[in-house]
Design a protein around this motif. Structure first.
Motif, short mmCIF file in Angstrom:
data_model
loop_
_atom_site.label_atom_id
_atom_site.label_comp_id
_atom_site.label_asym_id
_atom_site.label_seq_id
_atom_site.Cartn_x
_atom_site.Cartn_y
_atom_site.Cartn_z
N VAL A 36 0.90 -1.12 0.18
CA VAL A 36 0.01 -0.03 0.15
C VAL A 36 1.02 1.22 0.25
CG1 VAL A 36 -1.46 1.25 1.20
CG2 VAL A 36 -1.89 -1.00 1.14
N ASP A 37 1.76 1.15 0.50
CA ASP A 37 2.63 2.48 0.77
C ASP A 37 4.12 2.44 -0.42
OD1 ASP A 37 1.56 3.08 3.42
OD2 ASP A 37 3.45 2.26 4.37
N ARG A 38 4.05 1.00 -0.97
CA ARG A 38 4.62 1.55 -1.84
C ARG A 38 3.58 2.55 -3.42
NH1 ARG A 38 6.63 -3.55 -1.23
NH2 ARG A 38 5.47 -3.95 -2.99
N LYS A 39 2.91 1.59 -3.01
CA LYS A 39 1.52 2.08 -4.35
C LYS A 39 1.61 3.58 -3.87
CE LYS A 39 0.54 -1.78 -6.68
NZ LYS A 39 1.25 -1.39 -8.34
N VAL A 40 0.99 4.15 -2.96
CA VAL A 40 0.91 5.90 -2.60
C VAL A 40 2.20 6.66 -2.78
CG1 VAL A 40 0.64 7.42 -0.62
CG2 VAL A 40 -0.35 5.08 -0.07
N ILE A 41 3.71 6.38 -2.18
CA ILE A 41 4.94 6.78 -3.05
C ILE A 41 4.88 7.14 -4.49
CG2 ILE A 41 6.12 4.96 -2.34
CD1 ILE A 41 6.47 8.88 -1.49
N PRO A 113 20.88 11.62 -2.51
CA PRO A 113 20.10 11.91 -1.53
C PRO A 113 19.22 10.64 -0.63
CG PRO A 113 20.75 13.94 -3.49
CD PRO A 113 21.00 12.97 -3.80
N VAL A 114 19.81 10.58 0.47
CA VAL A 114 18.37 9.16 1.11
C VAL A 114 17.41 9.97 1.73
CG1 VAL A 114 18.57 7.16 2.31
CG2 VAL A 114 20.59 8.00 0.36
N VAL A 115 16.01 9.64 1.43
CA VAL A 115 15.14 9.79 2.21
C VAL A 115 14.69 8.40 3.10
CG1 VAL A 115 12.76 11.13 2.71
CG2 VAL A 115 14.90 12.24 1.21
N VAL A 116 14.83 9.23 4.74
CA VAL A 116 13.93 7.79 5.68
C VAL A 116 12.46 8.28 5.89
CG1 VAL A 116 14.39 5.80 7.86
CG2 VAL A 116 16.35 7.07 6.07
N MET A 117 11.61 7.01 5.67
CA MET A 117 10.07 7.64 6.18
C MET A 117 9.97 6.58 6.97
SD MET A 117 8.64 7.90 1.89
CE MET A 117 9.58 6.02 1.30
N SER A 118 8.91 7.35 7.70
CA SER A 118 8.82 5.72 9.10
C SER A 118 7.23 6.72 9.40
CB SER A 118 9.54 6.43 10.40
OG SER A 118 8.88 5.34 11.05
N SER A 119 6.41 5.58 10.26
CA SER A 119 5.10 6.07 11.05
C SER A 119 4.94 5.99 11.85
CB SER A 119 3.47 4.56 10.22
OG SER A 119 4.44 3.70 10.68
N LEU A 139 7.63 11.91 8.41
CA LEU A 139 5.79 10.83 8.86
C LEU A 139 5.68 10.95 7.92
CD1 LEU A 139 6.64 12.55 11.81
CD2 LEU A 139 7.55 10.85 11.93
N LYS A 140 5.31 9.56 7.90
CA LYS A 140 3.83 9.18 7.04
C LYS A 140 2.77 8.85 7.69
CE LYS A 140 6.39 4.13 5.54
NZ LYS A 140 6.17 3.55 5.13
N PRO A 141 1.43 9.46 6.61
CA PRO A 141 1.26 9.63 5.47
C PRO A 141 2.32 10.44 4.96
CG PRO A 141 -0.35 10.06 6.12
CD PRO A 141 0.38 10.12 7.50
N VAL A 142 2.99 10.43 3.36
CA VAL A 142 4.00 11.33 2.91
C VAL A 142 2.75 12.04 2.18
CG1 VAL A 142 5.34 11.20 1.55
CG2 VAL A 142 6.06 9.51 3.01
N LYS A 143 2.72 13.20 2.17
CA LYS A 143 2.57 14.47 1.40
C LYS A 143 2.74 14.61 -0.04
CE LYS A 143 1.94 16.92 4.97
NZ LYS A 143 2.76 15.98 5.67
#
Length: 207
Positions: A36-41, A113-119, A139-143
């Motif tokens: 789901v998160d892959r599809k969103v991003i 550049p590396v961006v880290v995402m987390s809920s 922070l997730k959800p990424v906008k």
């Protein structure tokens, strides 16, 4: 200045691939174990006119980049990634471990550049990632606004990179020795013989 402008126009596409519309396009590698998160991003990045490659784990990301100890199927010359976005909490290899691999073990991709995402808003995780070289911690959800802000940042950095390289090249051209410095000097004798004198000089000598 006209020469410098021409250099920018000819060299910028080397650093930024171009979309079918002709506009510069960023290539983003997105890493997340959640479908789901892959599809969103992926959707957010495509809305922002980015080229996207999605993988489901840190191991797959290393394989794609050719950092798993084996030859990448694409080869280093074909893998042109401008930004890596990875989830923090993933089974097998966390986003933090992937970040360390890229920053510490790869001279090829170290500057990407590396961006880290987390809920989860865990300050120790955020600090650890930033200290290890992460560009940002989202922070997730990424906008959509997050993605567009990142794209603008990367685009500005790429233009500055082209400017720095072009200025360096221009300086090297300016510092090249002039033609006169490379040509041997022809010295004439101090007391030239009459045969070497011009007709006018010979006439004055006779007078």
């Amino acid at each position: 200045m006209a020469i410098l402008g021409d250099f920018f126009r000819h060299n910028l596409p080397e650093f930024l691939q171009e979309s079918p519309s002709g506009a510069p396009e960023l290539h983003v590698l997105a890493v997340d174990d959640s479908l789901v998160d892959r599809k969103v991003i992926e959707r957010l990045l495509k809305i922002s006119s980015c080229k996207v490659t999605v993988v489901e784990s840190g191991t797959r990301a290393l394989q794609y980049l050719g950092l798993d100890g084996e030859t990448s199927s694409l080869g280093f010359d074909s893998v042109k990634v401008n930004l890596i976005m990875t989830d923090y909490s993933m089974p097998g290899m966390t986003g933090y471990e992937l970040l360390k691999k890229i920053k510490q073990e790869s001279s090829v991709f170290r500057e990407i550049p590396v961006v880290v995402m987390s809920s989860e808003n865990v300050l120790t995780r955020i600090d650890s990632c930033l200290e290890e070289g992460a560009e940002e911690f989202l922070l997730k959800p990424v906008k959509l606004s997050d993605v567009r802000r990142l794209k603008d940042f990367i685009m500005k950095g790429k233009v500055k990179e082209v400017e720095k390289r072009s200025l360096k090249r221009m300086r090297s051209i300016d510092c090249s020795p002039p033609l006169s410095a490379t040509c041997p000097t022809v010295s004439l004798p101090c007391d030239p013989s009459p045969s070497l004198l011009s007709p006018l000089s010979s006439k004055k000598a006779r007078l």
